[in-house]
Structure formats: structure tokens, C-alpha cells
Design a protein around this motif. Sequence first.
Motif, mmCIF file in Angstrom:
data_model
loop_
_atom_site.group_PDB
_atom_site.id
_atom_site.type_symbol
_atom_site.label_atom_id
_atom_site.label_comp_id
_atom_site.label_asym_id
_atom_site.label_seq_id
_atom_site.Cartn_x
_atom_site.Cartn_y
_atom_site.Cartn_z
ATOM 1 N N ALA A 1 42.347 11.026 13.049
ATOM 2 C CA ALA A 1 42.492 10.257 14.295
ATOM 3 C C ALA A 1 41.239 10.386 15.159
ATOM 4 O O ALA A 1 40.748 9.394 15.709
ATOM 5 N N GLU A 2 40.710 11.593 15.270
ATOM 6 C CA GLU A 2 39.486 11.817 16.059
ATOM 7 C C GLU A 2 38.291 11.067 15.465
ATOM 8 O O GLU A 2 37.451 10.547 16.201
ATOM 9 N N ALA A 3 38.236 11.010 14.125
ATOM 10 C CA ALA A 3 37.122 10.339 13.449
ATOM 11 C C ALA A 3 37.292 8.828 13.397
ATOM 12 O O ALA A 3 36.340 8.114 13.080
ATOM 13 N N GLY A 4 38.513 8.361 13.681
ATOM 14 C CA GLY A 4 38.774 6.924 13.609
ATOM 15 C C GLY A 4 38.894 6.413 12.192
ATOM 16 O O GLY A 4 38.544 5.265 11.905
ATOM 17 N N VAL A 5 39.380 7.279 11.300
ATOM 18 C CA VAL A 5 39.584 6.902 9.902
ATOM 19 C C VAL A 5 40.994 7.309 9.482
ATOM 20 O O VAL A 5 41.679 8.040 10.198
ATOM 21 N N ASP B 1 45.067 14.910 12.458
ATOM 22 C CA ASP B 1 44.408 15.048 13.763
ATOM 23 C C ASP B 1 42.908 14.758 13.640
ATOM 24 O O ASP B 1 42.321 14.088 14.487
ATOM 25 N N ALA C 1 30.914 11.275 10.661
ATOM 26 C CA ALA C 1 31.964 11.103 11.677
ATOM 27 C C ALA C 1 33.127 12.047 11.399
ATOM 28 O O ALA C 1 33.687 12.649 12.322
ATOM 29 N N THR D 1 30.336 7.622 7.765
ATOM 30 C CA THR D 1 31.750 8.004 7.757
ATOM 31 C C THR D 1 31.885 9.505 7.532
ATOM 32 O O THR D 1 32.646 10.183 8.225
ATOM 33 N N THR E 1 40.882 8.382 3.707
ATOM 34 C CA THR E 1 39.414 8.394 3.769
ATOM 35 C C THR E 1 38.910 9.829 3.776
ATOM 36 O O THR E 1 37.942 10.166 3.079
ATOM 37 N N ALA F 1 34.071 15.069 13.861
ATOM 38 C CA ALA F 1 35.445 15.098 14.377
ATOM 39 C C ALA F 1 36.127 16.410 14.000
ATOM 40 O O ALA F 1 36.841 17.000 14.816
#
Length: 190
Positions: A38-42, A35, A16, A13, A46, A20
Motif C-alpha cells: 500500500a505504501e509503495a502503491g503496488v 502494508d 519504490a 518499482t 508485485t 516503502a
Amino acid sequence: MDTAAPTGARARTRRAILDAALSVLSKNVGASLADIAAEAGVGRTTIHRHFPERSDLLAALGTHLLDQIEAATQRARLEEGPAMEALDRVCQEYFELGEGLWFAFENPQITEWTDWESETESDRALARVVERGHAEGTIDPELPAAWVVQMLWAVLYAAWQHTRENSASRHTAMTLCLRTLRKSIAATGA
């Protein structure tokens, strides 16, 4: 700031988030943490668990980039083969770090939070390759190792810029980078 070396899912994580952040911030240094999340998917929370402040994230990015440079230097196997071939390999490895290194070069303030001024093992390895090239007679002995290393970074920067500003392909930019470096540091008659 989260300074312990995370493992497992936490480490993935964190990586990531850092990857990101480099991707997003290299395009827009003023991008929000939302932003990046969102790019990291978290979620933003987090990110805040890993990096309570934006300055913590930037400091971690600097360290992350230095770690990536170290890993790229190791992948280049600088101790193997002729010096010019080793420099070709390291340029190719560093070129792949372009997005992050472009961000670092364009935003020198990250060096305020990370120890970029200290000599690293990667710096010493590059200097040893140049000195080997001097001994082999392939690198101009009148060019000090520090100068050659600065030339390497300068032509890499030009290659990254060429892809961004002139829409050159990565292959074209890398070919020009290697040709320019080789011609600029070659010993006479090499």
C-alpha cells in the motif's frame, strides 16, 4: 529472489518497494507485506514478483541501505577540503538516511542476510578522512580512525533518536550531532 539488476520501470518499482519497506518497517518491524504494498502503491503480487519471501525483501533492504550509504559517501565529496568539513558533509548526508539506518540499527538481524560486516569503500573513505585530519592536526591523533568512525555513527544514532523520542527538529538534531562529533574528536588546540 530477483537478483538481476532491473532497469527502467522495473527498477523504479523495485526502488519504490524498498523505500516503502524501509518507511513502513522502520515504524513497525512486524508490518505486513500488504502494508508495504500500500505504501509503495503496488499490489502484493508485485512485491512477490520482486521478493518471493520476506527474507528476500529484508536481504534486499540490507543491500539497498549499503548502496544508499555508498551514494551518500560519494555525495559528501570526502576527498575535498579540510577533514572536519568533510566529516560534517558526510554526517549531513548520512543523517538523511536516518529512517533506513535506524531500521538497520534497531533490527540487526538484517545483517544475517546481507554482508554488513565486510569493509566497504565508504568505510575506507571515512578512515582516509580521519587520517587526513590527523595529518592536518585537526583530529586528535590519539584517536584511531576506527574509533572516530564509530563515534560518527554513535552521534548520528543519537541525533536520529533525539528526533524520534524528544521531538527535536532535524536541524537541531543535526546541529547537536556535528557539534558533539567535532568537540569529541578535535585535536587539542585545534
